[in-house]
Write a protein that holds these residues in place. Sequence first.
Motif, short mmCIF file in Angstrom:
data_model
loop_
_atom_site.label_atom_id
_atom_site.label_comp_id
_atom_site.label_asym_id
_atom_site.label_seq_id
_atom_site.Cartn_x
_atom_site.Cartn_y
_atom_site.Cartn_z
N GLY A 205 26.24 -3.95 -16.84
CA GLY A 205 24.88 -3.50 -16.62
C GLY A 205 23.97 -3.54 -17.84
O GLY A 205 22.79 -3.22 -17.73
N ALA A 208 21.32 -6.26 -17.32
CA ALA A 208 20.46 -5.80 -16.21
C ALA A 208 19.47 -4.75 -16.71
O ALA A 208 18.29 -4.75 -16.34
CB ALA A 208 21.31 -5.24 -15.07
N CYS A 209 19.95 -3.86 -17.60
CA CYS A 209 19.09 -2.80 -18.15
C CYS A 209 17.89 -3.39 -18.89
O CYS A 209 16.75 -2.93 -18.73
CB CYS A 209 19.93 -1.90 -19.07
N ASP A 212 15.49 -4.94 -16.43
CA ASP A 212 14.77 -3.88 -15.71
C ASP A 212 13.59 -3.35 -16.53
O ASP A 212 12.59 -2.90 -15.95
CB ASP A 212 15.74 -2.74 -15.36
N ALA B 208 16.87 -9.75 -12.40
CA ALA B 208 17.28 -8.34 -12.60
C ALA B 208 17.88 -7.79 -11.31
O ALA B 208 18.87 -7.07 -11.33
CB ALA B 208 16.09 -7.50 -13.06
N CYS B 209 17.29 -8.16 -10.17
CA CYS B 209 17.77 -7.69 -8.87
C CYS B 209 19.22 -8.12 -8.63
O CYS B 209 20.05 -7.33 -8.17
CB CYS B 209 16.84 -8.20 -7.77
N ASP B 212 21.52 -6.20 -10.90
CA ASP B 212 21.64 -4.81 -10.42
C ASP B 212 22.66 -4.70 -9.29
O ASP B 212 23.30 -3.65 -9.12
CB ASP B 212 20.27 -4.29 -9.95
N SER B 215 25.91 -4.22 -10.93
CA SER B 215 25.99 -2.85 -11.48
C SER B 215 26.30 -1.85 -10.36
O SER B 215 27.11 -0.95 -10.52
CB SER B 215 24.65 -2.45 -12.13
N LEU B 216 25.62 -2.04 -9.22
CA LEU B 216 25.76 -1.12 -8.10
C LEU B 216 27.21 -1.03 -7.62
O LEU B 216 27.73 0.05 -7.35
CB LEU B 216 24.87 -1.65 -6.96
#
Lengths: 278, 278
Positions: A205, A208-209, A212, B208-209, B212, B215-216
């Motif tokens: 992540g 991704a951070c 974001d 990013a989506c 994520d 990450s989720l």
Amino acid sequence: MQRIGFLGPEGTFSQRAALIYITDKPSELVGMSSIRETLLAVQHGELDLAVIPYENSLEGSVNVVLDILAWEVDLHIINELTLPISQTLMINPGARWQDITEVFTHPQSAGQCRLFLEKQLPQAKLYLTNSNSEGANQAKKNGITAGAIGAEQAAEIFGLEVALRDIQDNRNNFTRFVVVGKNPAHNTSDQNKTSIVFSTEHKPGSLACILDIFSLWDINMSKIESRPSRGKLGRYIFFIDIEGHMTDPDVRDALTMVKRKTTFYKFLGSYPRVDSDK
Amino acid sequence: MQRIGFLGPEGTFSQRAALIYITDKPSELVGMSSIRETLLAVQHGELDLAVIPYENSLEGSVNVVLDILAWEVDLHIINELTLPISQTLMINPGARWQDITEVFTHPQSAGQCRLFLEKQLPQAKLYLTNSNSEGANQAKKNGITAGAIGAEQAAEIFGLEVALRDIQDNRNNFTRFVVVGKNPAHNTSDQNKTSIVFSTEHKPGSLACILDIFSLWDINMSKIESRPSRGKLGRYIFFIDIEGHMTDPDVRDALTMVKRKTTFYKFLGSYPRVDSDK
């Protein structure tokens, strides 16, 4: 008069980009023998600026440029320009292109013409050179069995003939060049781009951070490219271009946060953006 | 007996990787003349498998492999192996390495030894070849002024001597090879990796989506690499490796969601993971 370096010799795509860049600016153009030499000459003050190929729409980023900007010099990107690239097959007068058995060219151009070489010249042996102009020079020396791939203007310089134009794997072929110097550019445009390079912690992540953060501030990202961080497999540094100038409050705030969330961060420059939809 | 292809001729790093891979498996090794030829031979059933260099810790991904896996063939990665890579400078018997004026090597090896070439052999001209073994062959032909860079075993094959070992820019140098075939691998390990390639809509936050999503589901990402999508500058496809097997429920669910949120998606394979902390 400013001294501007490019990857020489005469007849390269880099020379053409440099000539376009200096229109209306009194300048001395200096052909250099490698991209590293060009960038180090700017770093050491022997050149004022350099015009450097940065990424191509078929073959991707120019690795050596990314690595040197990240690790070896402390320079700023102050401008960009995007050129349509037509790869040309050049042969000696009197030759037939279908009969050549040797092709001389730079690895970037070879990468852009992979399918052409495989399908149209399967019998030809590929010799990779340090520049397309050197390839043209070699083709001249090797006579009617030899050809070169590169910018059309090299044909005239080296006494070759244009056999075929637009032989790259896709007609839609562009190279983006950047202009680099020791000092940052002033904010003179209302359409800007900002380039950074960073690495993140090696945990889920973390990239991704960062992305974001740009989403949060509604900042468009126009480039993302990963390069190995020169240590372990699976560790990367990321080159990102975003829209906006370092002096825009949103860009400044977003980059402050990016800096906080990264383990390595380097600002590469804010500069006027050229039509980004090439 | 299975036929396994590699980028030949004898003496390349790819041959060494292939020899390690076939330990205990009765196989016929077939040296091919290019990476494209190797992958197409698997696609057309002339080879059962191929051992292909995928990424290097100094020089990054092998662009031609990524492009062919994404666009030209429909193959599965069924295994990976990571080799430490020591780049060796080889010269003719009786020569002094400090005196050579020509160096023959493949562009990947040249990229791994950029600083060495610049600092230790500034006078030497670099000639790029289609494989390191071809470079060693050329160095032999060109006599005492010539050297080659590549795997040590090429020295014996081509009658050269090892002048220096570990000349790459960082001692920590690894290349990851993948084994590809027409059929997916069975899930035989509890440590797996899954490779995919995709592109997203060209709008803020779309990459990013995707990140994520991983990450989720708490899925680790061990590789991300962008390549131009062969059309416009600023459009990319992304190669991502994640931990886990396609048949793990979390991986399956996350990839179902990734597929839904991407404009292009291709599964490249699930396979046993090798120690990922090289």
